[in-house]
Write a protein that holds these residues in place. Structure first.
Motif, PDB file in Angstrom:
ATOM      1  N   UNK A 196       1.274  -1.156  -0.281  1.00  0.00           N
ATOM      2  CA  UNK A 196      -0.177  -0.148   0.246  1.00  0.00           C
ATOM      3  C   UNK A 196       0.501   1.538   0.047  1.00  0.00           C
ATOM      4  N   UNK A 197       2.139   1.174   0.395  1.00  0.00           N
ATOM      5  CA  UNK A 197       2.585   2.294   0.173  1.00  0.00           C
ATOM      6  C   UNK A 197       3.334   2.918  -0.783  1.00  0.00           C
ATOM      7  N   UNK A 198       3.127   1.811  -1.894  1.00  0.00           N
ATOM      8  CA  UNK A 198       3.611   2.515  -3.068  1.00  0.00           C
ATOM      9  C   UNK A 198       2.808   3.127  -3.810  1.00  0.00           C
ATOM     10  N   UNK A 199       1.787   3.428  -2.988  1.00  0.00           N
ATOM     11  CA  UNK A 199       0.904   4.197  -4.044  1.00  0.00           C
ATOM     12  C   UNK A 199       0.426   5.141  -3.756  1.00  0.00           C
ATOM     13  N   UNK A 200       0.317   6.539  -3.991  1.00  0.00           N
ATOM     14  CA  UNK A 200      -0.438   7.938  -3.447  1.00  0.00           C
ATOM     15  C   UNK A 200      -2.148   7.706  -3.200  1.00  0.00           C
ATOM     16  N   UNK A 201      -2.499   6.905  -4.656  1.00  0.00           N
ATOM     17  CA  UNK A 201      -4.201   6.821  -4.698  1.00  0.00           C
ATOM     18  C   UNK A 201      -4.520   5.652  -3.797  1.00  0.00           C
ATOM     19  N   UNK A 202      -4.211   6.137  -1.980  1.00  0.00           N
ATOM     20  CA  UNK A 202      -4.642   4.796  -1.086  1.00  0.00           C
ATOM     21  C   UNK A 202      -6.503   4.127  -1.778  1.00  0.00           C
ATOM     22  N   UNK A 203      -7.007   5.025  -2.081  1.00  0.00           N
ATOM     23  CA  UNK A 203      -8.411   4.439  -2.671  1.00  0.00           C
ATOM     24  C   UNK A 203      -8.417   4.016  -3.538  1.00  0.00           C
ATOM     25  N   UNK A 204      -7.744   4.000  -4.631  1.00  0.00           N
ATOM     26  CA  UNK A 204      -7.857   3.267  -5.916  1.00  0.00           C
ATOM     27  C   UNK A 204      -6.929   1.507  -5.171  1.00  0.00           C
ATOM     28  N   UNK A 205      -6.085   1.787  -4.511  1.00  0.00           N
ATOM     29  CA  UNK A 205      -5.759   0.493  -4.257  1.00  0.00           C
ATOM     30  C   UNK A 205      -6.112  -0.105  -3.916  1.00  0.00           C
ATOM     31  N   UNK A 206      -6.476   0.518  -2.708  1.00  0.00           N
ATOM     32  CA  UNK A 206      -7.343  -0.271  -1.566  1.00  0.00           C
ATOM     33  C   UNK A 206      -8.787  -1.277  -2.706  1.00  0.00           C
ATOM     34  N   UNK A 207      -9.498  -0.452  -3.029  1.00  0.00           N
ATOM     35  CA  UNK A 207     -10.679  -0.860  -4.076  1.00  0.00           C
ATOM     36  C   UNK A 207      -9.973  -2.053  -5.419  1.00  0.00           C
ATOM     37  N   UNK A 208      -9.341  -2.033  -5.661  1.00  0.00           N
ATOM     38  CA  UNK A 208      -8.553  -3.437  -6.569  1.00  0.00           C
ATOM     39  C   UNK A 208      -7.833  -4.164  -5.460  1.00  0.00           C
ATOM     40  N   UNK A 209      -7.598  -3.659  -4.383  1.00  0.00           N
ATOM     41  CA  UNK A 209      -6.793  -4.384  -3.264  1.00  0.00           C
ATOM     42  C   UNK A 209      -8.200  -5.785  -2.955  1.00  0.00           C
ATOM     43  N   UNK A 210      -9.118  -5.382  -2.930  1.00  0.00           N
ATOM     44  CA  UNK A 210      -9.996  -5.879  -2.244  1.00  0.00           C
ATOM     45  C   UNK A 210     -11.016  -6.931  -3.125  1.00  0.00           C
ATOM     46  N   UNK A 211     -10.894  -6.939  -5.155  1.00  0.00           N
ATOM     47  CA  UNK A 211     -10.947  -7.369  -5.270  1.00  0.00           C
ATOM     48  C   UNK A 211     -10.051  -8.617  -6.008  1.00  0.00           C
TER      49      UNK A 211
END
Length: 493
Positions: free
Chosen positions: A395-410
């Motif tokens: 997660x620390x690699x991304x500035x767009x945490x919201x976008x990453x979290x959504x992808x990570x959920x999938x």
């Protein structure tokens, strides 16, 4: 004292040689000897390639071997030569080219061709000096072995030898020779040469030689009504498609995908201005000379197909029917995406395909591109998450945490019923910890220019087994320094 003063006569590497490509005759090649370089020295050696060739354990202990692999002594049983070919360069017909600085020693009884790159002028040097500089030779040596370690089809490199002889490029540099090894160095351009010159007998002889040696099943195929040459074109297309899928999955930019740099066996060949991506940018151009971006990272699959179309045109006199030739290229359009998706699924730890995998793959690539996230580090950290469940390093690699979290959920939902240990194991052997980043190569080069070759050896060791952890070598797996973005790699070598 010069090693040449100590070593006279003929060097015997203990290998048996056979005619191979040389048997095609003078229409395809020119016999010649390498041009000696003074006072050669070892820069790097691959013991893995030495074993594949069947060289003895002490193969590198002889001054005669060192001199011979620098082009300064003849090698027993060899009849060196350079081959002629033509090609399209940056999409433009360039006419006759050929081995301008590569001299083939021959083919071993084990079926491997051995070639000295940088061993002097040939009839195909086109005004050049036939030499290679130390920096580009080290890069080719390391990347050849790095690609093999990644499981990507490639030419190999036995060794790099250096000399203090002066070579003139943009500045004065020192000379070097790479000993390259491959089942075949035949390129698309070899076929283009004879087709362009309307020499159908030679074109047929070349095609028959390559089919007999490397694609024998084409002789008995029922594909295309038993047309062996169309089946050959299809087989080359499918190998090329699989190769490009591997390049794209690992984040490798070739930089100079001219038709004369395309292997007929689907190998990665001719390492010039290549690069493994740092921050993920689909439009990245690694070749400073590529001002129009023809060989940008995201253009590579299409360029490969364009090059295959050129090969099809060259083979058309043998295939005999344009529609059949076009049909022989068609499988590229299915093999590439299928191979690419399969490799991306493996990077995600997915052993089996399922509906929704494509959006998952496309989604993470869009996220990586939007944030210019380091490609290799992301995939390795994602592998770590699958093993230990700690998502924060990813997660620390991304500035767009919201976008990453959504992808990570999938991603997590897709793995809901997965054996995480097995998925982590798949990811660890698919997502390398180490790749040959430009700054790592540059550091090894600068040390070697000062006669310290230890960096080449250390880097080679981790690159040959890039999926292993290599405790103590984490510096080779970290983020690139800021100055890495200023490195310019061009066609000059």
């Amino acid at each position: 004292m010069s090693l040449l003063a100590e070593d006279t006569g003929v060097a015997d590497l203990g290998l048996r040689w056979k005619p191979g490509f040389h048997a095609l005759g003078p229409a395809f090649l020119t016999d010649l000897r390498p041009t000696p370089l003074p006072d050669p020295y070892w820069v790097g050696r691959s013991e893995a390639v030495a074993r594949d060739l069947g060289l003895p354990p002490d193969w590198h202990s002889s001054h005669a071997t060192l001199a011979a692999l620098t082009g300064s002594l003849p090698i027993a049983g060899t009849s060196p030569f350079a081959t002629v070919y033509s090609g399209h360069q940056f999409g433009v017909w360039a006419g006759q080219l050929g081995d301008g600085r590569a001299i083939m020693l021959g083919e071993t009884e084990g079926g491997l061709e051995v070639q000295l790159k940088g061993a002097g002028r040939t009839p195909y040097s086109r005004g050049g000096d036939g030499r290679a500089v130390l920096r580009s030779s080290i890069r080719e040596f390391l990347c050849s072995e790095a690609m093999h370690g990644l499981g990507i089809p490639t030419t190999r490199a036995l060794c790099v030898t250096g000399s203090d002889a002066r070579i003139y490029r943009e500045e004065v540099e020192s000379a070097a020779v790479v000993t390259r090894v491959a089942p075949s160095f035949v390129r698309f351009g070899h076929f283009e040469h004879f087709a362009a010159n309307q020499r159908e007998d030679e074109l047929r002889a070349l095609a028959d030689y390559v089919i007999d040696r490397y694609y024998p099943a084409c002789h008995t195929t029922e594909r295309f009504g038993g047309n062996a040459y169309a089946a050959f074109l299809e087989a080359v297309s499918e190998r090329t498609a699989a190769l490009l899928a591997q390049w794209q999955a690992v984040g490798f930019c070739h930089g100079v995908m001219n038709t004369d740099n395309m292997s007929i066996l689907g190998l990665t060949i001719d390492y010039g201005p290549f690069q493994f991506l740092d921050g993920f940018d689909p439009r990245h151009i690694c070749n400073h000379s590529d001002t129009n971006g023809r060989y940008a990272f995201n253009q590579q699959p299409n360029v490969a197909y364009w090059n295959l179309f050129c090969l099809a045109q060259a083979l058309l006199p043998l295939i005999g029917d344009q529609e059949v030739a076009v049909a022989a290229l068609e499988s590229y359009k299915t093999v590439f995406p299928n191979e690419f998706e399969g490799r991306m699924r493996a990077k995600l730890g997915l052993a089996e395909a399922a509906e929704g995998d494509r959006p998952l793959i496309e989604g993470v690539l869009k996220l990586l591109a939007a944030g210019k996230v380091d490609y290799t580090i992301f995939w390795r950290r994602l592998s770590g998450f699958m093993a230990d469940g700690n998502v924060e390093p990813v997660r620390d690699l991304f500035l767009d945490r919201e976008g990453f979290d959504a992808w990570m959920l999938s991603f997590s939902e897709r793995h809901a019923s997965t054996d995480r240990a097995l998925a982590a194991k798949l990811m660890r052997r698919t997502n390398p910890k180490f790749v040959l980043r430009n700054h790592l190569g540059q550091q090894a080069i600068e040390a070697s220019q000062q006669k310290d070759h230890s960096g080449v050896a250390t880097l080679l060791a981790v690159l040959q087994t890039p999926f292993e952890e290599h405790p103590g070598a984490d510096a080779y797996a970290g983020f690139p320094p800021d100055w890495a973005s200023t490195i310019e790699i061009s066609c000059s070598s």
